[in-house]
Design a protein around this motif. Structure first.
Motif, PDB file in Angstrom:
ATOM      1  N   GLY C 111       0.808  -1.220   0.000  1.00 55.15           N
ATOM      2  CA  GLY C 111       0.000   0.000   0.000  1.00 55.15           C
ATOM      3  C   GLY C 111       0.829   1.252   0.000  1.00 55.15           C
ATOM      4  O   GLY C 111       0.356   2.315   0.410  1.00 55.15           O
ATOM      5  N   SER C 112       2.081   1.161  -0.481  1.00 56.31           N
ATOM      6  CA  SER C 112       2.915   2.366  -0.372  1.00 56.31           C
ATOM      7  C   SER C 112       2.433   3.472  -1.305  1.00 56.31           C
ATOM      8  O   SER C 112       2.565   4.639  -0.988  1.00 56.31           O
ATOM      9  CB  SER C 112       4.386   2.034  -0.612  1.00 56.31           C
ATOM     10  OG  SER C 112       4.533   1.314  -1.794  1.00 56.31           O
ATOM     11  N   MET C 113       1.862   3.093  -2.437  1.00 60.57           N
ATOM     12  CA  MET C 113       1.349   4.129  -3.325  1.00 60.57           C
ATOM     13  C   MET C 113       0.205   4.889  -2.649  1.00 60.57           C
ATOM     14  O   MET C 113       0.120   6.120  -2.699  1.00 60.57           O
ATOM     15  CB  MET C 113       0.889   3.510  -4.654  1.00 60.57           C
ATOM     16  CG  MET C 113       0.526   4.511  -5.729  1.00 60.57           C
ATOM     17  SD  MET C 113       1.682   5.900  -5.907  1.00 60.57           S
ATOM     18  CE  MET C 113       2.988   5.145  -6.853  1.00 60.57           C
ATOM     19  N   ALA C 114      -0.660   4.133  -1.969  1.00 60.73           N
ATOM     20  CA  ALA C 114      -1.769   4.774  -1.259  1.00 60.73           C
ATOM     21  C   ALA C 114      -1.239   5.721  -0.186  1.00 60.73           C
ATOM     22  O   ALA C 114      -1.746   6.828  -0.012  1.00 60.73           O
ATOM     23  CB  ALA C 114      -2.670   3.712  -0.635  1.00 60.73           C
ATOM     24  N   LEU C 115      -0.191   5.282   0.500  1.00 58.33           N
ATOM     25  CA  LEU C 115       0.412   6.134   1.524  1.00 58.33           C
ATOM     26  C   LEU C 115       0.923   7.438   0.918  1.00 58.33           C
ATOM     27  O   LEU C 115       0.665   8.526   1.434  1.00 58.33           O
ATOM     28  CB  LEU C 115       1.592   5.413   2.177  1.00 58.33           C
ATOM     29  CG  LEU C 115       1.336   4.543   3.387  1.00 58.33           C
ATOM     30  CD1 LEU C 115       2.649   3.973   3.890  1.00 58.33           C
ATOM     31  CD2 LEU C 115       0.657   5.333   4.485  1.00 58.33           C
ATOM     32  N   LEU C 116       1.636   7.289  -0.199  1.00 57.40           N
ATOM     33  CA  LEU C 116       2.202   8.471  -0.850  1.00 57.40           C
ATOM     34  C   LEU C 116       1.102   9.437  -1.255  1.00 57.40           C
ATOM     35  O   LEU C 116       1.189  10.647  -1.044  1.00 57.40           O
ATOM     36  CB  LEU C 116       3.018   8.042  -2.074  1.00 57.40           C
ATOM     37  CG  LEU C 116       3.763   9.156  -2.801  1.00 57.40           C
ATOM     38  CD1 LEU C 116       4.768   9.806  -1.888  1.00 57.40           C
ATOM     39  CD2 LEU C 116       4.462   8.618  -4.040  1.00 57.40           C
ATOM     40  N   ILE C 117       0.034   8.889  -1.795  1.00 56.93           N
ATOM     41  CA  ILE C 117      -1.094   9.729  -2.215  1.00 56.93           C
ATOM     42  C   ILE C 117      -1.687  10.450  -1.011  1.00 56.93           C
ATOM     43  O   ILE C 117      -1.919  11.658  -1.022  1.00 56.93           O
ATOM     44  CB  ILE C 117      -2.181   8.876  -2.896  1.00 56.93           C
ATOM     45  CG1 ILE C 117      -1.643   8.326  -4.222  1.00 56.93           C
ATOM     46  CG2 ILE C 117      -3.443   9.680  -3.129  1.00 56.93           C
ATOM     47  CD1 ILE C 117      -2.560   7.330  -4.875  1.00 56.93           C
ATOM     48  N   LEU C 118      -1.909   9.686   0.043  1.00 52.46           N
ATOM     49  CA  LEU C 118      -2.540  10.239   1.237  1.00 52.46           C
ATOM     50  C   LEU C 118      -1.739  11.420   1.781  1.00 52.46           C
ATOM     51  O   LEU C 118      -2.282  12.483   2.078  1.00 52.46           O
ATOM     52  CB  LEU C 118      -2.648   9.145   2.300  1.00 52.46           C
ATOM     53  CG  LEU C 118      -3.569   9.435   3.463  1.00 52.46           C
ATOM     54  CD1 LEU C 118      -5.011   9.316   3.019  1.00 52.46           C
ATOM     55  CD2 LEU C 118      -3.307   8.468   4.609  1.00 52.46           C
TER      56      LEU C 118
END
Lengths: 329, 435, 295
Positions: C111-118
């Protein structure tokens, strides 16, 4: 933002380039992204603990103090709360009122768009231009850099005072310099002109900011690239646009994001001048006027905030689709 | 640029970690210090300390108020903890301040702006204080301190009337006479213009000065009662009565300084000081920005001229600053003692000794130390049948700041488009006053 | 290699180069002019500039306004307040952001992409959107008596510090994730071979390499947090805890403001950011290379 397709790495082996560097240096090129396959999955329990605690703390702050309040504002925008009494459901009436019965709203929306265009089309390229000039290994470069960068670190009070100093109709420097003392131009009071002169002031700050980012990016461009282009017979402009500029992609993305943030969040200059009224309306000042001040029209102000939020999210989506496309390659 | 950045070694990284810890400890220590101090100073609800939120933040008023507070501490054997917040922040923050953790007593304004918070239950009823000090105050001042529920919530400190100010020497030199009614006023303007002066100094970049002109025009044309009811949102802005205010204003506008929306009130005052303009409708604080004139005591004023004989010059705009007690006050008795003291003639004399741009509200305050302008201001206000507080104090703050400021600036830009403007004000008024 | 580049670039003085200097001097003086003008104004009495306009020759030059501003605005006290908020906030922001960036770019947690987006998107939100709920929230979070006069997070240094951290972490994650993504993979692989855990990979391997980027971010963050006034305006009520930006307001009266005095105060308030930039200018630019150096 699409960049011209060029051969980004005419020199092949990336490691050869880093010879002699005192530390393993990061590189500007995308190949690392291609190595994504190798995930490190062997975590010990301690690893999971560390990751969980620190990332968890950051997430807690981000969600608790940023996203939570954002969602709450969205909710508030459907009420007519005045900050003191009870919450009452107001449906979409705030949105109706601000679109149809609140004259400053559309002016503010227009000004925000103008602001974005002005920064993006004039200030940002100008910053890049100065960076290119200062990258030419010239003397006194630090002085020039400081001169361009100074406006960035100034606070609201200074900028407001400077605007008054320069643009004041009766006592300002600009009218004195151009000799319009008999029939002075009302730079700050005429709603047809004031947004333009204020955007010039905003650009004054933005240029320095962009300049420093690009300067850093340019310092990182491998000189061998330019030399190769010169050997191929390219002139200076061709070298820049076809060889140098494409390698600046990571900086370009950051500058783009910063330009958008600055344009949407633009606030302090107009607020310092006249609190964002009489032609200088911006969405952020309208929100402040309604929410922060004594007025306390929380519901209504939140509705304006949600509009600004929606525009921001639009840009965030564009940015992310860029990032994803890049990563998908 | 070509050297490796200094200090990449692990050693310096670990120094950073220590800095983090030290920073955190330092931060925590700083947080706790004020808490400890308060705990030592009598604790919550302690009988002898009154906390007092003040917006008297610039040098002169701050010192003057400190003198007054000192007098209170000596005579009542109590301690006052003054929390000074700059004027602007205090005002922007007032809602959150009163709902959060307010001080016992705080500085505020009379009129609707006081009633608004009283009605929301954020202020403490101080009718008993008025039982003690009431005899020293004129009826109009008590009225201005009374909430919608007929209880008192406010103790007045000083006021500053609005009038048409001018430089005596200029007027003597040119032989100008104060205008009693609109015709004389227009004739005076014409005379000034033919003498090469801009008749009326005018500025509205700050957003509020034009409100003074609107208030006076409305009170002279339609009377005090109509004005107040308009401010309460009970009249139609598209009525002929309101329209007449703007058409009258439009006729006077050519005699005003051009480019008002780009000029601060201080710049307009400078033009008066330099005898480039003939007169200036503003509050008494205008003296602060007239270095040349006030040095020579060369300022005078006359009341805004009569327009409708039915109302004559019976109303004066004289905003009152004073004090209130918050609903969350911990030491209510101490705060009431403080307010009683602040309402006394002695306290006001002490304060005004260092502030010549205001006038005491207590009628038994000694006026012998007043300058000529202050003496005249007392006459102006005591002779008036009605006292208004100023547009942004007589109506809801949201209506004043989000509707009226932009509307008046719009009028100054486009004085010929009154109908559309009034329609827009009326629509927005309905949205705001129904909440 | 560096020397070779230098010598190749230092050509004899050409007319074009002189033209470039002429242009740059002109433009940078133009850039500084408004600043110089305001410093000039702060050296002249208000009554003089009021009478003659700001663009005029002086009758009298005095440093009195600087003395007045220093005393009237009680600057030392407010410098300290700002320091108490910004220094821990910057340290904490950089720590959290660099770790999250590390988790995203190096560890590639699920979920690192989601983290970056968040995180990145969180930084794009306008401050004003958060203000009201944040104020309400702060009044609900209890703190012990020794940490807060109000017994809540409202009106504490900690509260203002935390929102700075939360708000700025997004931008730093964004920059640092980009930066770390460009670090060669081999260094972590070597560390993993040595049996280093996640913490050691972060603290001893990755972080030292990010030093320039951290220095650059620290400079930027200092300027931003130092100049902020909105968070403190909304989340504080004690006048003596407010940051330096509001100290300047103490130089304004209810109506009258001596703008030349204000200019002197503003110059004094701007000094620390100017000094920090000049001290860190070199590292700042090196650090902002954002994933590349030519070594």
């Amino acid at each position: 933002m699409t960049l011209p397709a060029v051969n980004r790495d005419p020199h092949g082996d990336p490691d050869r380039r880093r010879e002699g560097s005192t530390q393993p240096a990061p590189t500007a090129r995308p190949p690392v992204a291609r190595r994504r396959g190798r995930r490190m999955r062997r975590f010990t329990r301690r690893d999971v603990g560390v990751l969980g605690v620190v990332v968890g703390a950051a997430l807690l702050l981000d969600i608790g103090l940023i996203w939570g309040p954002t969602v709450a504002s969205l909710g508030l925008s459907f009420t007519d709360w005045n900050g003191i009494g009870d919450l009452r459901w107001h449906g979409t009436e705030n949105y109706h009122d601000l679109a149809n019965e609140y004259p400053p709203f559309w002016r503010a929306a227009r000004n925000n768009v103008l602001w974005l265009a002005f920064l993006g089309l004039i200030a940002t390229p100008l910053g890049l231009f100065f960076a290119v000039l200062l990258d030419k290994q010239i003397r006194f470069s630090r002085f020039y850099q400081s001169a361009f960068y100074f406006p960035v670190v100034l606070s609201l009070a200074v900028v407001g005072f400077i605007a008054q100093l320069v643009y004041s109709r009766d006592y300002g420097a600009l009218n004195a310099i151009i000799g319009r003392t008999d029939s002075p131009t009302d730079w700050l009071g005429n709603p047809d002109i004031n947004i333009w002169v204020v955007m010039v002031a905003a650009a004054w700050r933005h240029v320095g900011y962009v300049m420093i980012l690009y300067l850093a990016g340019l310092k990182a461009v491998d000189p061998a690239l330019k030399e190769a282009a010169v050997i191929d017979g390219a002139n200076e402009a061709q070298t820049f646009f076809q060889v140098v500029f494409p390698t600046l992609r990571p900086v370009n993305i950051i500058v783009l994001v910063i330009t958008v943030i600055e344009a949407l969040r633009a606030f302090d200059i107009v607020y310092a001048i006249n609190k964002g009224r009489n032609g200088l309306e911006l969405l952020s000042t309208l929100i402040t006027e309604n929410i922060v001040g004594e007025a306390s029209r929380i519901g209504f102000g939140s509705a304006i905030a949600v509009i600004l939020l929606a525009i921001s999210v639009g840009f965030i989506a564009v940015y992310l689709s860029q990032v994803f496309r890049e990563d998908g390659r | 640029m070509f050297q490796p950045p200094a200090g990449v070694s692990p050693a310096s990284v670990s120094i950073d970690r220590r800095t983090v810890l030290r920073g955190a400890l330092f931060g925590a220590g700083a947080l706790s210090a004020p808490g400890l101090l308060v705990a030592c100073g009598g604790g919550p609800g302690g009988g002898d300390t009154v906390s007092f939120g003040s917006n008297y933040s610039d040098a002169v008023p701050k010192k003057a108020l400190a003198k007054v507070v000192n007098g209170f501490e000596k005579s009542e054997k109590k301690t006052v903890k003054v929390n000074t917040v700059d004027h602007n922040t205090f005002q922007e923050n007032i809602n959150r301040y009163l709902k959060g953790s307010p001080d016992d007593a705080f500085t505020w304004f009379a009129g609707f702006r006081m009633q608004f918070f009283a009605k929301q239950g954020l202020a403490t009823d101080i009718s008993d204080v008025w039982g003690d000090i009431g005899g020293d105050y004129a009826g109009a001042l008590k009225q201005a301190s009374t909430g919608e529920d007929d209880k008192q919530y406010f103790v007045p400190f000083y006021y500053y009337p609005w009038a048409v100010f001018y430089r005596k020497s200029l007027w003597q030199e040119r032989g100008y006479e104060p205008a009693k009614n609109l015709d004389e006023f227009v004739a005076l303007c014409k005379q000034m213009r033919s003498d090469g002066l801009t008749p009326i100094a005018f500025a509205d970049k700050d957003g509020w000065p034009a409100m003074g002109t609107f208030d006076y025009l409305n009170m002279r044309i339609n009377g005090f009662d109509f004005h107040m009811s308009l401010m309460r949102g009970e009249e139609n802005w598209q009525s002929a009565a309101v329209k007449e205010v703007f058409t009258t204003w439009r006729e006077l506008l050519p005699y005003h300084q051009k480019g008002a929306n780009g000029r601060t009130w201080q710049e307009a005052a400078q033009s008066l000081d330099q005898k480039k303009t003939g007169m200036y409708l503003l509050g008494m604080f205008v003296g602060q920005s007239l270095p040349e004139a006030s040095g020579a005591e060369d300022i005078d004023f006359f009341p805004f001229p009569e327009i409708n004989p039915e109302h004559g010059q019976d109303s004066v705009e004289a905003p009152i600053d004073g004090f209130m007690i918050s609903a969350k006050a911990k030491n209510v008795d101490g705060a009431k003692d403080l307010l009683k003291y602040l309402g006394s003639a002695k306290a006001q004399e002490t304060y005004l000794a260092s502030d010549p741009n205001n006038v005491a509200t207590n009628k038994s305050a000694d006026t012998s130390g007043y300058n000529a302008l202050q003496q005249k201001a007392v006459q102006l206000v005591t002779g008036a049948d009605h006292i208004s507080q100023f547009l942004d104090r007589d109506t809801r703050p949201d209506f004043a700041s989000t509707v009226m400021i932009p509307a008046l600036q719009e009028f100054i830009n486009k004085p010929d488009e009154v109908d559309g403007l009034l329609k827009s004000i009326e629509t927005q008024k309905k949205n705001i006053f129904t909440t | 290699m560096t020397a070779a580049v230098e010598s190749r670039r230092r050509r004899p003085v050409r007319p074009l180069r002189l033209l470039l200097h002429g242009f740059l001097i002109l433009v940078s003086l133009g850039w500084l002019a408004p600043l110089l003008l305001s410093v000039y104004a702060s050296l002249r009495p208000y009554s003089e500039t009021a009478a003659k306009g700001y663009f005029s020759l002086p009758d009298r030059i005095t440093l009195q306004y600087y003395v007045d501003a220093w005393q009237q605005a009680e600057l030392p006290k407010y410098y300290l307040n700002t320091l108490l908020i910004t220094v821990p906030a910057i340290v904490l922001t950089l720590f959290l952001a660099s770790f999250v960036a590390f988790a995203i770019s190096r560890v590639r947690v699920p979920g690192s992409m989601a983290l970056l987006i968040l995180f990145t998107a969180g930084n794009l939100l306008p401050q004003q959107v958060l203000i009201t709920p944040l104020y309400a929230l702060y009044n609900l979070i209890p703190l012990p008596w020794w940490a807060s006069d109000s017994l809540t997070l409202y009106d504490t240094y900690l509260g203002v510090m935390l929102i700075h951290v939360a708000f700025q972490t997004g931008f730093c994650v964004f920059v640092l994730a980009n930066y770390m993504r460009a670090l060669p993979e081999e260094i972590s692989e070597a560390a993993i071979m040595d049996g280093a855990g996640v913490w050691r990979q972060y603290w001893q391997v990755t972080l030292p390499l990010c030093k320039p980027a951290l220095a650059a971010l620290a400079t930027l963050q200092f300027a931003w947090m130092y100049n902020d006034f909105l968070w403190a305006l909304v989340l504080m009520s004690s006048g003596d805890k407010l940051p330096i930006t509001s100290a300047l307001n103490n130089l304004r009266g209810q109506f009258f403001t001596d703008y030349n005095l204000l200019a002197a105060g503003a110059v004094l308030v701007a000094l620390p950011t100017v000094i920090v930039f000049n001290l860190l200018q070199k590292q700042f630019i090196a650090g902002l290379t954002l994933g590349s150096t030519k070594g």
